[in-house]
Design a protein around this motif. Sequence first.
Motif, PDB file in Angstrom:
ATOM      1  N   ALA A  53      92.887 -43.766-147.467  1.00 20.93           N
ATOM      2  CA  ALA A  53      93.998 -43.114-146.751  1.00 20.93           C
ATOM      3  C   ALA A  53      93.557 -41.764-146.166  1.00 20.93           C
ATOM      4  O   ALA A  53      93.942 -41.422-145.053  1.00 20.93           O
ATOM      5  N   ALA A  54      92.741 -41.029-146.912  1.00 16.22           N
ATOM      6  CA  ALA A  54      92.308 -39.705-146.431  1.00 16.22           C
ATOM      7  C   ALA A  54      91.454 -39.839-145.170  1.00 16.22           C
ATOM      8  O   ALA A  54      91.620 -39.091-144.206  1.00 16.22           O
ATOM      9  N   ALA A  55      90.556 -40.830-145.163  1.00 17.12           N
ATOM     10  CA  ALA A  55      89.705 -41.043-143.982  1.00 17.12           C
ATOM     11  C   ALA A  55      90.563 -41.466-142.787  1.00 17.12           C
ATOM     12  O   ALA A  55      90.344 -41.013-141.662  1.00 17.12           O
ATOM     13  N   TYR A  56      91.549 -42.325-143.041  1.00 18.02           N
ATOM     14  CA  TYR A  56      92.446 -42.754-141.967  1.00 18.02           C
ATOM     15  C   TYR A  56      93.247 -41.560-141.436  1.00 18.02           C
ATOM     16  O   TYR A  56      93.387 -41.388-140.230  1.00 18.02           O
ATOM     17  N   ARG A  57      93.747 -40.721-142.354  1.00 12.43           N
ATOM     18  CA  ARG A  57      94.554 -39.564-141.923  1.00 12.43           C
ATOM     19  C   ARG A  57      93.733 -38.562-141.127  1.00 12.43           C
ATOM     20  O   ARG A  57      94.284 -37.792-140.349  1.00 12.43           O
ATOM     21  N   PHE A 113      95.521 -49.903-136.488  1.00 11.50           N
ATOM     22  CA  PHE A 113      94.826 -48.762-135.885  1.00 11.50           C
ATOM     23  C   PHE A 113      93.460 -49.255-135.432  1.00 11.50           C
ATOM     24  O   PHE A 113      92.699 -49.804-136.235  1.00 11.50           O
ATOM     25  N   GLN A 114      93.193 -49.121-134.132  1.00 10.09           N
ATOM     26  CA  GLN A 114      91.939 -49.641-133.565  1.00 10.09           C
ATOM     27  C   GLN A 114      91.749 -51.112-133.936  1.00 10.09           C
ATOM     28  O   GLN A 114      90.640 -51.554-134.236  1.00 10.09           O
ATOM     29  N   GLY A 115      92.861 -51.879-133.954  1.00  8.37           N
ATOM     30  CA  GLY A 115      92.777 -53.314-134.184  1.00  8.37           C
ATOM     31  C   GLY A 115      92.779 -53.748-135.633  1.00  8.37           C
ATOM     32  O   GLY A 115      92.835 -54.946-135.926  1.00  8.37           O
ATOM     33  N   GLU A 116      92.735 -52.794-136.580  1.00 12.80           N
ATOM     34  CA  GLU A 116      92.695 -53.155-138.001  1.00 12.80           C
ATOM     35  C   GLU A 116      94.028 -52.823-138.658  1.00 12.80           C
ATOM     36  O   GLU A 116      94.565 -51.730-138.472  1.00 12.80           O
ATOM     37  N   ASN A 117      94.575 -53.769-139.433  1.00 14.33           N
ATOM     38  CA  ASN A 117      95.817 -53.511-140.161  1.00 14.33           C
ATOM     39  C   ASN A 117      95.517 -52.591-141.346  1.00 14.33           C
ATOM     40  O   ASN A 117      94.945 -53.021-142.341  1.00 14.33           O
ATOM     41  N   ILE A 118      95.921 -51.331-141.222  1.00 14.36           N
ATOM     42  CA  ILE A 118      95.538 -50.356-142.255  1.00 14.36           C
ATOM     43  C   ILE A 118      96.287 -50.585-143.563  1.00 14.36           C
ATOM     44  O   ILE A 118      95.876 -50.110-144.606  1.00 14.36           O
ATOM     45  N   GLU A 144      89.869 -20.502-143.554  1.00 10.52           N
ATOM     46  CA  GLU A 144      89.645 -21.453-144.659  1.00 10.52           C
ATOM     47  C   GLU A 144      90.570 -22.666-144.539  1.00 10.52           C
ATOM     48  O   GLU A 144      90.182 -23.797-144.827  1.00 10.52           O
ATOM     49  N   ASN A 145      91.809 -22.426-144.129  1.00  7.35           N
ATOM     50  CA  ASN A 145      92.753 -23.527-143.929  1.00  7.35           C
ATOM     51  C   ASN A 145      92.193 -24.554-142.949  1.00  7.35           C
ATOM     52  O   ASN A 145      92.436 -25.758-143.097  1.00  7.35           O
ATOM     53  N   CYS A 146      91.472 -24.064-141.961  1.00  6.10           N
ATOM     54  CA  CYS A 146      90.958 -24.959-140.911  1.00  6.10           C
ATOM     55  C   CYS A 146      89.591 -25.562-141.257  1.00  6.10           C
ATOM     56  O   CYS A 146      89.105 -26.443-140.550  1.00  6.10           O
ATOM     57  N   ILE A 147      88.985 -25.084-142.340  1.00  5.06           N
ATOM     58  CA  ILE A 147      87.661 -25.571-142.739  1.00  5.06           C
ATOM     59  C   ILE A 147      87.744 -26.594-143.872  1.00  5.06           C
ATOM     60  O   ILE A 147      87.002 -27.573-143.896  1.00  5.06           O
ATOM     61  N   VAL A 148      88.684 -26.388-144.791  1.00  4.00           N
ATOM     62  CA  VAL A 148      88.669 -27.124-146.062  1.00  4.00           C
ATOM     63  C   VAL A 148      88.722 -28.643-145.876  1.00  4.00           C
ATOM     64  O   VAL A 148      87.972 -29.385-146.527  1.00  4.00           O
ATOM     65  N   GLY A 149      89.561 -29.137-144.976  1.00  2.60           N
ATOM     66  CA  GLY A 149      89.653 -30.584-144.752  1.00  2.60           C
ATOM     67  C   GLY A 149      88.365 -31.155-144.178  1.00  2.60           C
ATOM     68  O   GLY A 149      87.939 -32.269-144.522  1.00  2.60           O
TER      69      GLY A 149
END
Length: 245
Positions: A75-79, A63-68, A99-104
């Motif tokens: 993983a959360a930041a990547y997702r 992803f963007q040149g880096e092997n994740i 709230e569903n759209c804010i929590v993440g």
Amino acid sequence: MKEILQVNHLSKAFGNHQVLKDIDFTVSKGDVTSIIGASGSGKSTLLRCINLLEIPTSGEIHFQGENILSRKGGAAAYRSKVGMVFQSFNLFNNMTVLENCIVGQTKVLKRPRKEAEEKAMKYLTKVGMAPYINARPRQLSGGQKQRVAIARALAMDPEVLLFDEPTSALDPEMVGEVLSVMRDLAADGLTMLVVTHEMAFARDVSNHVVFMRDGVIWEEGAPEQIFTDPQRDETREFLSRFMER
């Protein structure tokens, strides 16, 4: 175009069952790639591997040149960059639409509440769900839930959005409203990877189509080539069954 996602020699086995075998493909910025194929061909497993919901048995995902896969943690930041919309919506039933759209945003991206709310409202408005911000998921139709799920994913500002059969759990009359939102996102230039049984969407909205069978990519190319002049008998047979419907 700039490559944003590159899958190299990806394989996935569950015990002795080999679900994906040596998958290679790339996604460039702005691509709308549709992955088609019969049930059990490995399409959803491929998407789940790309999102790290399943860990591949072997291979690389860049992803963007880096092997994740060689990166520790995160993983959360990547997702948040490679978001996913599920066929079963996966909304939090104890939270309102807003709230569903804010929590993440607040938990993963550490956005201030006010900024997260503004971002949520922007995308709920975009998908036509702003009037329902105080509703709970149980009060919504399937099509409305899926539109909220799309808004939630968009609020994270993903660079790629994965869709795993986003219309398969919907009543036929709800399918159109979700596909309409997805067409708009494609027109906006969002990079999308879509596992779908909606052949008209694959043909008319994608710029790249991947046909999977038995855990391998059997054929891929531009929609006009895949749909009007498939090179493999298996692709032709699969498409003829779908076109008859």
